[in-house]
Design an enzyme around this catalytic site. Sequence first.
Site, PDB file in Angstrom:
ATOM      1  N   THR A  45       0.826  -1.208   0.000  1.00 27.04           N
ATOM      2  CA  THR A  45       0.000   0.000   0.000  1.00 27.04           C
ATOM      3  C   THR A  45       0.859   1.255   0.000  1.00 27.04           C
ATOM      4  O   THR A  45       0.429   2.318  -0.451  1.00 27.04           O
ATOM      5  CB  THR A  45      -0.941  -0.010   1.212  1.00 27.04           C
ATOM      6  OG1 THR A  45      -1.645  -1.263   1.242  1.00 27.04           O
ATOM      7  CG2 THR A  45      -1.964   1.116   1.148  1.00 27.04           C
ATOM      8  N   TYR A 133       4.983 -12.289   4.843  1.00 24.64           N
ATOM      9  CA  TYR A 133       3.826 -11.682   4.164  1.00 24.64           C
ATOM     10  C   TYR A 133       3.503 -12.506   2.927  1.00 24.64           C
ATOM     11  O   TYR A 133       4.262 -12.498   1.959  1.00 24.64           O
ATOM     12  CB  TYR A 133       4.154 -10.227   3.825  1.00 24.64           C
ATOM     13  CG  TYR A 133       3.129  -9.469   3.008  1.00 24.64           C
ATOM     14  CD1 TYR A 133       1.814  -9.882   2.879  1.00 24.64           C
ATOM     15  CD2 TYR A 133       3.503  -8.285   2.370  1.00 24.64           C
ATOM     16  CE1 TYR A 133       0.896  -9.165   2.135  1.00 24.64           C
ATOM     17  CE2 TYR A 133       2.600  -7.549   1.623  1.00 24.64           C
ATOM     18  CZ  TYR A 133       1.293  -7.995   1.507  1.00 24.64           C
ATOM     19  OH  TYR A 133       0.392  -7.281   0.769  1.00 24.64           O
ATOM     20  N   LYS A 161       1.570 -12.334   7.920  1.00 24.05           N
ATOM     21  CA  LYS A 161       0.419 -11.648   7.342  1.00 24.05           C
ATOM     22  C   LYS A 161      -0.070 -12.535   6.210  1.00 24.05           C
ATOM     23  O   LYS A 161       0.569 -12.641   5.161  1.00 24.05           O
ATOM     24  CB  LYS A 161       0.819 -10.257   6.825  1.00 24.05           C
ATOM     25  CG  LYS A 161      -0.300  -9.541   6.073  1.00 24.05           C
ATOM     26  CD  LYS A 161       0.210  -8.256   5.435  1.00 24.05           C
ATOM     27  CE  LYS A 161      -0.863  -7.616   4.559  1.00 24.05           C
ATOM     28  NZ  LYS A 161      -0.367  -6.399   3.869  1.00 24.05           N
ATOM     29  N   VAL A 203      -3.587  -6.335   9.133  1.00 23.60           N
ATOM     30  CA  VAL A 203      -2.783  -5.323   8.440  1.00 23.60           C
ATOM     31  C   VAL A 203      -3.713  -4.723   7.391  1.00 23.60           C
ATOM     32  O   VAL A 203      -3.948  -5.313   6.342  1.00 23.60           O
ATOM     33  CB  VAL A 203      -1.516  -5.923   7.823  1.00 23.60           C
ATOM     34  CG1 VAL A 203      -0.724  -4.842   7.091  1.00 23.60           C
ATOM     35  CG2 VAL A 203      -0.660  -6.569   8.904  1.00 23.60           C
TER      36      VAL A 203
END
Length: 292
Positions: A45, A133, A161, A203
């Site tokens: 992001t 992640y 994540k 997250v």
Amino acid sequence: MFGGSMVALVTPMKVSGEVDFGALERLIAFHVEQGTQALIVAGTTGESPTLKTDEHAELIGEAVRLAGGKIPVIAGTGSNSTDQTLHLTRKVEKMGVDGFLLVVPYYNKPSQEGLYQHFRTVAEQVDKPVILYNVPGRTSCDLLPETVARLAELETVVGIKEATGDMQRLEDLKARCGDRLELYTGDDATAMEFMLRGGIGDVSVTANVAPAAMQALCEAARAGDREKAAAINAKLMPLHEDLFIESNPVPVKWALAEMGLIEPGIRLPLVPLSAQYHDRVRQALRTAGVLD
């Protein structure tokens, strides 16, 4: 170690494309005030693929300075090059970050053994906590639970994540890793269910624009209060969906600009949100109660 609503923070940019450190200060103050539990800086992001190496490090260092110990800063330092990932991770570790978020290497599609060796190489050379992640929709490579279980044996690997939105994946990770690994979701639309089933945090992209509500949702879900969590989630669901109406972070940066928190700057190859979606995202912000 970490938990609750952990914002996948955008990297604010001026219309010219340069990083807007004044807006970064406003965003961090906003999240401290609203109760966000951690800042994830320079992740997907945060447009990490478009950040130059020195700029990437400067952004993380400035976030640590501005946070001032009031909120943990987790640095996104992963890439599809093990050497580059290790170089950047070791560089920013000295800046006082609280941990690292390391994405599965994208594009080159390593085997499970390659993934294990990649993460192990980095994790064994740093002292701060490492969060894996997994986002196969972006990387075209899936970090499987059996590989995660191997990595969970490493001292610095503390969490993952998991952004697949797959509840069976959650159950598999719980069964294989037990209490050795903290489980976070990276999928806002299924975050409530993820935490009701034992995950400890999200997250979140939605938390960029609705931080207080996302933290309230996380608190209710982690406490097992399905009714309260569902009531909050119903108001946020249009954001969970419409902030991905075009590639992240295009919609959320437009939304933050609409709220007056940042300029509408974004870097190529991404371009601003298509005009046809403006009213839809604006209405999602109103439904969530964050825009008049």
